[in-house]
Write a protein that holds these residues in place. Structure first.
Motif, PDB file in Angstrom:
ATOM      1  N   MET A   1      -1.128  39.177 122.494  1.00  0.00           N
ATOM      2  CA  MET A   1      -1.100  38.198 123.438  1.00  0.00           C
ATOM      3  C   MET A   1      -2.849  37.712 123.639  1.00  0.00           C
ATOM      4  O   MET A   1      -3.021  36.557 123.694  1.00  0.00           O
ATOM      5  CB  MET A   1      -1.110  39.059 124.949  1.00  0.00           C
ATOM      6  CG  MET A   1      -1.270  38.494 126.025  1.00  0.00           C
ATOM      7  SD  MET A   1      -0.836  39.330 127.485  1.00  0.00           S
ATOM      8  CE  MET A   1      -0.248  38.156 128.588  1.00  0.00           C
ATOM      9  N   ILE A   2      -3.750  38.606 123.273  1.00  0.00           N
ATOM     10  CA  ILE A   2      -5.053  38.036 123.297  1.00  0.00           C
ATOM     11  C   ILE A   2      -5.354  37.138 122.111  1.00  0.00           C
ATOM     12  O   ILE A   2      -5.841  36.210 122.337  1.00  0.00           O
ATOM     13  CB  ILE A   2      -6.169  39.518 122.895  1.00  0.00           C
ATOM     14  CG1 ILE A   2      -6.016  40.369 124.318  1.00  0.00           C
ATOM     15  CG2 ILE A   2      -7.473  38.808 122.632  1.00  0.00           C
ATOM     16  CD1 ILE A   2      -6.411  39.801 125.591  1.00  0.00           C
ATOM     17  N   LEU A   3      -4.624  37.573 120.828  1.00  0.00           N
ATOM     18  CA  LEU A   3      -4.819  36.688 119.780  1.00  0.00           C
ATOM     19  C   LEU A   3      -4.049  35.035 120.167  1.00  0.00           C
ATOM     20  O   LEU A   3      -4.859  34.221 119.420  1.00  0.00           O
ATOM     21  CB  LEU A   3      -3.973  37.184 118.545  1.00  0.00           C
ATOM     22  CG  LEU A   3      -4.694  38.332 118.004  1.00  0.00           C
ATOM     23  CD1 LEU A   3      -3.811  38.950 116.924  1.00  0.00           C
ATOM     24  CD2 LEU A   3      -6.263  38.017 117.615  1.00  0.00           C
ATOM     25  N   GLY A   4      -3.323  35.220 121.005  1.00  0.00           N
ATOM     26  CA  GLY A   4      -2.815  33.774 121.572  1.00  0.00           C
ATOM     27  C   GLY A   4      -3.698  33.079 122.313  1.00  0.00           C
ATOM     28  O   GLY A   4      -4.111  31.648 121.982  1.00  0.00           O
ATOM     29  N   TYR A   5      -4.244  33.661 123.185  1.00  0.00           N
ATOM     30  CA  TYR A   5      -5.252  33.066 124.027  1.00  0.00           C
ATOM     31  C   TYR A   5      -6.639  32.651 123.175  1.00  0.00           C
ATOM     32  O   TYR A   5      -7.075  31.466 123.235  1.00  0.00           O
ATOM     33  CB  TYR A   5      -5.925  33.848 124.855  1.00  0.00           C
ATOM     34  CG  TYR A   5      -5.074  34.115 126.195  1.00  0.00           C
ATOM     35  CD1 TYR A   5      -4.607  33.042 126.941  1.00  0.00           C
ATOM     36  CD2 TYR A   5      -4.614  35.234 126.739  1.00  0.00           C
ATOM     37  CE1 TYR A   5      -3.476  33.193 128.039  1.00  0.00           C
ATOM     38  CE2 TYR A   5      -3.759  35.509 127.536  1.00  0.00           C
ATOM     39  CZ  TYR A   5      -3.344  34.623 128.429  1.00  0.00           C
ATOM     40  OH  TYR A   5      -2.448  34.829 129.440  1.00  0.00           O
ATOM     41  N   LEU A   6      -6.922  33.410 122.146  1.00  0.00           N
ATOM     42  CA  LEU A   6      -8.072  33.107 121.304  1.00  0.00           C
ATOM     43  C   LEU A   6      -7.510  31.871 120.212  1.00  0.00           C
ATOM     44  O   LEU A   6      -8.489  31.126 120.018  1.00  0.00           O
ATOM     45  CB  LEU A   6      -8.280  34.324 120.202  1.00  0.00           C
ATOM     46  CG  LEU A   6      -9.049  35.392 121.115  1.00  0.00           C
ATOM     47  CD1 LEU A   6      -9.142  36.622 120.245  1.00  0.00           C
ATOM     48  CD2 LEU A   6     -10.437  34.909 121.439  1.00  0.00           C
ATOM     49  N   GLU A   7      -6.475  31.919 119.770  1.00  0.00           N
ATOM     50  CA  GLU A   7      -5.990  30.668 119.081  1.00  0.00           C
ATOM     51  C   GLU A   7      -5.858  29.265 119.913  1.00  0.00           C
ATOM     52  O   GLU A   7      -6.295  28.220 119.594  1.00  0.00           O
ATOM     53  CB  GLU A   7      -4.457  30.849 118.521  1.00  0.00           C
ATOM     54  CG  GLU A   7      -3.970  29.873 117.717  1.00  0.00           C
ATOM     55  CD  GLU A   7      -2.631  30.136 117.031  1.00  0.00           C
ATOM     56  OE1 GLU A   7      -2.165  29.223 116.611  1.00  0.00           O
ATOM     57  OE2 GLU A   7      -2.433  31.275 117.029  1.00  0.00           O
ATOM     58  N   ILE A   8      -5.752  29.604 121.193  1.00  0.00           N
ATOM     59  CA  ILE A   8      -5.503  28.202 122.128  1.00  0.00           C
ATOM     60  C   ILE A   8      -7.160  27.729 122.246  1.00  0.00           C
ATOM     61  O   ILE A   8      -7.362  26.417 122.110  1.00  0.00           O
ATOM     62  CB  ILE A   8      -4.970  28.543 123.332  1.00  0.00           C
ATOM     63  CG1 ILE A   8      -3.608  28.676 123.287  1.00  0.00           C
ATOM     64  CG2 ILE A   8      -5.382  27.384 124.447  1.00  0.00           C
ATOM     65  CD1 ILE A   8      -2.867  29.237 124.577  1.00  0.00           C
ATOM     66  N   MET A   9      -8.065  28.730 122.262  1.00  0.00           N
ATOM     67  CA  MET A   9      -9.290  28.536 122.629  1.00  0.00           C
ATOM     68  C   MET A   9     -10.038  27.714 121.409  1.00  0.00           C
ATOM     69  O   MET A   9     -10.825  26.783 121.167  1.00  0.00           O
ATOM     70  CB  MET A   9     -10.281  29.637 122.890  1.00  0.00           C
ATOM     71  CG  MET A   9     -10.071  30.219 124.432  1.00  0.00           C
ATOM     72  SD  MET A   9     -10.846  31.906 124.637  1.00  0.00           S
ATOM     73  CE  MET A   9     -12.542  31.517 124.663  1.00  0.00           C
ATOM     74  N   ARG A  10      -9.630  28.369 120.234  1.00  0.00           N
ATOM     75  CA  ARG A  10      -9.971  27.798 118.996  1.00  0.00           C
ATOM     76  C   ARG A  10      -9.528  26.440 118.460  1.00  0.00           C
ATOM     77  O   ARG A  10     -10.233  25.589 118.081  1.00  0.00           O
ATOM     78  CB  ARG A  10      -9.451  28.800 117.816  1.00  0.00           C
ATOM     79  CG  ARG A  10     -10.186  28.440 116.363  1.00  0.00           C
ATOM     80  CD  ARG A  10      -9.743  29.287 115.219  1.00  0.00           C
ATOM     81  NE  ARG A  10      -8.406  30.247 115.411  1.00  0.00           N
ATOM     82  CZ  ARG A  10      -7.487  29.759 114.698  1.00  0.00           C
ATOM     83  NH1 ARG A  10      -7.599  28.998 113.692  1.00  0.00           N
ATOM     84  NH2 ARG A  10      -6.175  30.517 114.550  1.00  0.00           N
ATOM     85  N   LEU A  11      -8.329  26.025 119.195  1.00  0.00           N
ATOM     86  CA  LEU A  11      -7.817  24.625 119.100  1.00  0.00           C
ATOM     87  C   LEU A  11      -8.824  23.627 119.669  1.00  0.00           C
ATOM     88  O   LEU A  11      -9.003  22.382 119.409  1.00  0.00           O
ATOM     89  CB  LEU A  11      -6.452  24.642 119.340  1.00  0.00           C
ATOM     90  CG  LEU A  11      -5.438  25.368 118.742  1.00  0.00           C
ATOM     91  CD1 LEU A  11      -4.048  25.171 119.210  1.00  0.00           C
ATOM     92  CD2 LEU A  11      -5.204  24.693 117.206  1.00  0.00           C
ATOM     93  N   ALA A  12      -9.283  24.221 120.731  1.00  0.00           N
ATOM     94  CA  ALA A  12     -10.231  23.362 121.724  1.00  0.00           C
ATOM     95  C   ALA A  12     -11.689  23.020 120.943  1.00  0.00           C
ATOM     96  O   ALA A  12     -12.429  22.239 120.987  1.00  0.00           O
ATOM     97  CB  ALA A  12     -10.533  23.998 122.854  1.00  0.00           C
ATOM     98  N   ASP A  13     -12.267  24.471 120.284  1.00  0.00           N
ATOM     99  CA  ASP A  13     -13.481  24.400 119.619  1.00  0.00           C
ATOM    100  C   ASP A  13     -13.455  25.161 118.423  1.00  0.00           C
ATOM    101  O   ASP A  13     -13.432  26.245 118.330  1.00  0.00           O
ATOM    102  CB  ASP A  13     -14.380  24.994 120.719  1.00  0.00           C
ATOM    103  CG  ASP A  13     -15.892  24.992 120.088  1.00  0.00           C
ATOM    104  OD1 ASP A  13     -16.230  24.081 119.108  1.00  0.00           O
ATOM    105  OD2 ASP A  13     -16.804  25.595 120.721  1.00  0.00           O
TER     106      ASP A  13
END
Length: 62
Positions: free
Chosen positions: A1-13
């Motif tokens: 779950m945490i990795l999913g949020y991190l991946e979304i954040m990484r797509l932005a920056d």
């Protein structure tokens, strides 16, 4: 779950070094959790392991 949020954040920056470090640490935590559950299965007898004889000479490192 945490990795999913991190991946979304990484797509932005994609160049954020701190985000890369957090993602790396999160992956290490996931690996540790998986190792814990593997150990728990072995201790509970829920996992099968194959035992075989090994010559002592084969264990030595040169």
């Amino acid at each position: 779950m945490i990795l999913g949020y991190l991946e979304i954040m990484r797509l932005a920056d994609t160049d954020d070094e701190m985000l890369k470090k957090v993602e790396s640490k999160a992956k290490q935590v996931v690996d540790l959790i998986n190792q814990f559950f593997t150990l728990a299965k072995l201790e509970a007898g829920d996992a099968n392991i194959t035992l075989y004889r090994v010559q002592k000479q084969h264990l030595r490192s040169d």
